[in-house]
Design a protein around this motif. Structure first.
Motif, PDB file in Angstrom:
ATOM      1  N   GLN A 156     -14.346   3.272  -2.181  1.00 26.70           N
ATOM      2  CA  GLN A 156     -14.119   2.984  -3.592  1.00 26.70           C
ATOM      3  C   GLN A 156     -14.334   4.268  -4.383  1.00 26.70           C
ATOM      4  O   GLN A 156     -15.385   4.906  -4.266  1.00 26.70           O
ATOM      5  CB  GLN A 156     -15.093   1.900  -4.037  1.00 26.70           C
ATOM      6  N   LYS A 157     -13.345   4.682  -5.166  1.00 26.58           N
ATOM      7  CA  LYS A 157     -13.438   5.964  -5.873  1.00 26.58           C
ATOM      8  C   LYS A 157     -14.556   6.010  -6.904  1.00 26.58           C
ATOM      9  O   LYS A 157     -15.186   7.041  -7.089  1.00 26.58           O
ATOM     10  CB  LYS A 157     -12.115   6.278  -6.576  1.00 26.58           C
ATOM     11  N   THR A 217      -9.209  -2.332  -6.475  1.00 27.60           N
ATOM     12  CA  THR A 217     -10.349  -2.079  -7.355  1.00 27.60           C
ATOM     13  C   THR A 217      -9.830  -1.280  -8.537  1.00 27.60           C
ATOM     14  O   THR A 217      -8.902  -0.482  -8.406  1.00 27.60           O
ATOM     15  CB  THR A 217     -11.474  -1.289  -6.661  1.00 27.60           C
ATOM     16  N   GLU A 218     -10.421  -1.503  -9.683  1.00 25.77           N
ATOM     17  CA  GLU A 218      -9.942  -0.884 -10.914  1.00 25.77           C
ATOM     18  C   GLU A 218      -9.903   0.649 -10.860  1.00 25.77           C
ATOM     19  O   GLU A 218      -8.982   1.273 -11.336  1.00 25.77           O
ATOM     20  CB  GLU A 218     -10.806  -1.340 -12.087  1.00 25.77           C
ATOM     21  N   GLY A 219     -10.908   1.260 -10.265  1.00 21.16           N
ATOM     22  CA  GLY A 219     -10.963   2.716 -10.213  1.00 21.16           C
ATOM     23  C   GLY A 219     -10.125   3.330  -9.107  1.00 21.16           C
ATOM     24  O   GLY A 219      -9.976   4.533  -9.029  1.00 21.16           O
ATOM     25  N   GLY A 220      -9.601   2.504  -8.219  1.00 25.40           N
ATOM     26  CA  GLY A 220      -8.790   2.988  -7.111  1.00 25.40           C
ATOM     27  C   GLY A 220      -9.592   3.171  -5.841  1.00 25.40           C
ATOM     28  O   GLY A 220     -10.827   3.114  -5.841  1.00 25.40           O
ATOM     29  N   ILE A 221      -8.879   3.363  -4.737  1.00 30.32           N
ATOM     30  CA  ILE A 221      -9.535   3.537  -3.446  1.00 30.32           C
ATOM     31  C   ILE A 221      -8.861   4.656  -2.654  1.00 30.32           C
ATOM     32  O   ILE A 221      -7.704   4.985  -2.863  1.00 30.32           O
ATOM     33  CB  ILE A 221      -9.553   2.241  -2.606  1.00 30.32           C
ATOM     34  N   ASP A 222      -9.646   5.209  -1.761  1.00 27.60           N
ATOM     35  CA  ASP A 222      -9.168   6.198  -0.800  1.00 27.60           C
ATOM     36  C   ASP A 222      -9.314   5.593   0.589  1.00 27.60           C
ATOM     37  O   ASP A 222     -10.141   4.695   0.808  1.00 27.60           O
ATOM     38  CB  ASP A 222     -10.004   7.481  -0.851  1.00 27.60           C
ATOM     39  N   LEU A 223      -8.532   6.101   1.506  1.00 28.09           N
ATOM     40  CA  LEU A 223      -8.645   5.716   2.906  1.00 28.09           C
ATOM     41  C   LEU A 223      -8.961   6.980   3.690  1.00 28.09           C
ATOM     42  O   LEU A 223      -8.189   7.936   3.671  1.00 28.09           O
ATOM     43  CB  LEU A 223      -7.339   5.085   3.400  1.00 28.09           C
ATOM     44  N   ARG A 224     -10.119   7.001   4.339  1.00 33.00           N
ATOM     45  CA  ARG A 224     -10.511   8.148   5.165  1.00 33.00           C
ATOM     46  C   ARG A 224     -10.158   7.806   6.605  1.00 33.00           C
ATOM     47  O   ARG A 224     -10.577   6.780   7.127  1.00 33.00           O
ATOM     48  CB  ARG A 224     -12.002   8.420   5.054  1.00 33.00           C
ATOM     49  N   MET A 278       0.848  -1.170   0.000  1.00 30.68           N
ATOM     50  CA  MET A 278       0.000   0.000   0.000  1.00 30.68           C
ATOM     51  C   MET A 278       0.897   1.238   0.000  1.00 30.68           C
ATOM     52  O   MET A 278       1.740   1.390   0.862  1.00 30.68           O
ATOM     53  CB  MET A 278      -0.900  -0.005   1.242  1.00 30.68           C
ATOM     54  N   ASN A 279       0.698   2.098  -0.982  1.00 30.69           N
ATOM     55  CA  ASN A 279       1.444   3.342  -1.082  1.00 30.69           C
ATOM     56  C   ASN A 279       0.478   4.516  -1.018  1.00 30.69           C
ATOM     57  O   ASN A 279      -0.584   4.487  -1.632  1.00 30.69           O
ATOM     58  CB  ASN A 279       2.206   3.419  -2.412  1.00 30.69           C
ATOM     59  N   ILE A 280       0.880   5.563  -0.306  1.00 25.95           N
ATOM     60  CA  ILE A 280       0.080   6.777  -0.236  1.00 25.95           C
ATOM     61  C   ILE A 280       0.552   7.698  -1.352  1.00 25.95           C
ATOM     62  O   ILE A 280       1.703   8.113  -1.373  1.00 25.95           O
ATOM     63  CB  ILE A 280       0.212   7.449   1.138  1.00 25.95           C
ATOM     64  N   LEU A 281      -0.339   7.977  -2.304  1.00 25.32           N
ATOM     65  CA  LEU A 281      -0.003   8.788  -3.462  1.00 25.32           C
ATOM     66  C   LEU A 281      -0.232  10.276  -3.217  1.00 25.32           C
ATOM     67  O   LEU A 281       0.526  11.112  -3.702  1.00 25.32           O
ATOM     68  CB  LEU A 281      -0.826   8.341  -4.674  1.00 25.32           C
ATOM     69  N   ALA A 282      -1.288  10.605  -2.491  1.00 24.46           N
ATOM     70  CA  ALA A 282      -1.642  11.993  -2.206  1.00 24.46           C
ATOM     71  C   ALA A 282      -2.532  11.998  -0.969  1.00 24.46           C
ATOM     72  O   ALA A 282      -3.056  10.955  -0.565  1.00 24.46           O
ATOM     73  CB  ALA A 282      -2.366  12.617  -3.392  1.00 24.46           C
ATOM     74  N   TYR A 283      -2.695  13.176  -0.382  1.00 28.49           N
ATOM     75  CA  TYR A 283      -3.552  13.265   0.792  1.00 28.49           C
ATOM     76  C   TYR A 283      -4.101  14.675   0.959  1.00 28.49           C
ATOM     77  O   TYR A 283      -3.569  15.634   0.413  1.00 28.49           O
ATOM     78  CB  TYR A 283      -2.783  12.876   2.065  1.00 28.49           C
ATOM     79  N   THR A 284      -5.186  14.757   1.718  1.00 24.61           N
ATOM     80  CA  THR A 284      -5.678  16.033   2.212  1.00 24.61           C
ATOM     81  C   THR A 284      -5.842  15.885   3.711  1.00 24.61           C
ATOM     82  O   THR A 284      -6.105  14.790   4.224  1.00 24.61           O
ATOM     83  CB  THR A 284      -7.024  16.463   1.587  1.00 24.61           C
ATOM     84  N   MET A 285      -5.671  16.992   4.424  1.00 26.98           N
ATOM     85  CA  MET A 285      -5.808  16.989   5.878  1.00 26.98           C
ATOM     86  C   MET A 285      -6.628  18.203   6.272  1.00 26.98           C
ATOM     87  O   MET A 285      -6.404  19.301   5.768  1.00 26.98           O
ATOM     88  CB  MET A 285      -4.433  17.064   6.542  1.00 26.98           C
ATOM     89  N   GLU A 286      -7.585  17.986   7.156  1.00 26.61           N
ATOM     90  CA  GLU A 286      -8.419  19.087   7.622  1.00 26.61           C
ATOM     91  C   GLU A 286      -8.695  18.894   9.107  1.00 26.61           C
ATOM     92  O   GLU A 286      -9.018  17.786   9.548  1.00 26.61           O
ATOM     93  CB  GLU A 286      -9.732  19.091   6.847  1.00 26.61           C
ATOM     94  N   ASP A 291      -5.168   9.054  -0.756  1.00 29.10           N
ATOM     95  CA  ASP A 291      -5.281   8.387  -2.051  1.00 29.10           C
ATOM     96  C   ASP A 291      -4.228   7.281  -2.022  1.00 29.10           C
ATOM     97  O   ASP A 291      -3.034   7.562  -1.986  1.00 29.10           O
ATOM     98  CB  ASP A 291      -5.001   9.387  -3.172  1.00 29.10           C
ATOM     99  N   ILE A 292      -4.684   6.031  -1.990  1.00 24.78           N
ATOM    100  CA  ILE A 292      -3.728   4.939  -1.839  1.00 24.78           C
ATOM    101  C   ILE A 292      -3.687   4.042  -3.074  1.00 24.78           C
ATOM    102  O   ILE A 292      -4.667   3.925  -3.812  1.00 24.78           O
ATOM    103  CB  ILE A 292      -4.003   4.090  -0.583  1.00 24.78           C
ATOM    104  N   GLU A 293      -2.532   3.446  -3.243  1.00 21.46           N
ATOM    105  CA  GLU A 293      -2.312   2.508  -4.336  1.00 21.46           C
ATOM    106  C   GLU A 293      -2.071   1.143  -3.706  1.00 21.46           C
ATOM    107  O   GLU A 293      -1.266   1.014  -2.789  1.00 21.46           O
ATOM    108  CB  GLU A 293      -1.084   2.951  -5.130  1.00 21.46           C
ATOM    109  N   VAL A 294      -2.804   0.150  -4.182  1.00 22.49           N
ATOM    110  CA  VAL A 294      -2.604  -1.217  -3.699  1.00 22.49           C
ATOM    111  C   VAL A 294      -2.237  -2.103  -4.877  1.00 22.49           C
ATOM    112  O   VAL A 294      -2.610  -1.843  -6.019  1.00 22.49           O
ATOM    113  CB  VAL A 294      -3.850  -1.771  -2.968  1.00 22.49           C
ATOM    114  N   ASP A 295      -1.528  -3.154  -4.578  1.00 19.97           N
ATOM    115  CA  ASP A 295      -1.103  -4.108  -5.591  1.00 19.97           C
ATOM    116  C   ASP A 295      -2.320  -4.792  -6.212  1.00 19.97           C
ATOM    117  O   ASP A 295      -3.315  -5.041  -5.532  1.00 19.97           O
ATOM    118  CB  ASP A 295      -0.182  -5.146  -4.932  1.00 19.97           C
ATOM    119  N   GLU A 296      -2.228  -5.107  -7.486  1.00 16.78           N
ATOM    120  CA  GLU A 296      -3.354  -5.743  -8.194  1.00 16.78           C
ATOM    121  C   GLU A 296      -3.753  -7.074  -7.582  1.00 16.78           C
ATOM    122  O   GLU A 296      -4.898  -7.496  -7.708  1.00 16.78           O
ATOM    123  CB  GLU A 296      -3.017  -5.935  -9.678  1.00 16.78           C
TER     124      GLU A 296
END
Length: 96
Positions: free
Chosen positions: A65-66, A39-46, A1-9, A28-33
């Protein structure tokens, strides 16, 4: 799992019922296939994090799921949770 981008509030508590501070992270995380989380569209972790005195911890989190904003019923593994906690701790303390 890699963190590609993030927002913080910072989440404000107008009632002052909650002690300490709360922060919402959207990672915004990237996971291995081959990962069951993939999931094909990607996922976020809140992640909702709390900071009370100098202690920062994860109060709650869920995967989104994005493609359709559906909440996925998965949990983080221990090492992944430690990585996420280290990431959010670094960004909370850097913002002070």
């Amino acid at each position: 799992m890699n963190i590609l981008a993030y927002t913080m509030e910072e989440i404000k508590d107008p009632t002052n019922i909650l002690e300490g501070q709360r922060f919402e992270f959207l990672l915004d995380i990237e996971v291995d296939e081959e990962d069951e989380l993939y999931t094909e569209g990607g996922i976020d972790l809140r992640v909702i994090a709390s900071k009370n005195d100098d202690a920062i911890k994860i109060a709650n989190y869920f995967f989104i799921q994005k493609s359709d904003q559906a909440i996925l019923e998965f949990g983080l593994e221990e090492d992944e949770e430690a990585d996420v906690l280290a990431f959010i701790t670094a960004h909370i303390t850097a913002g002070e």
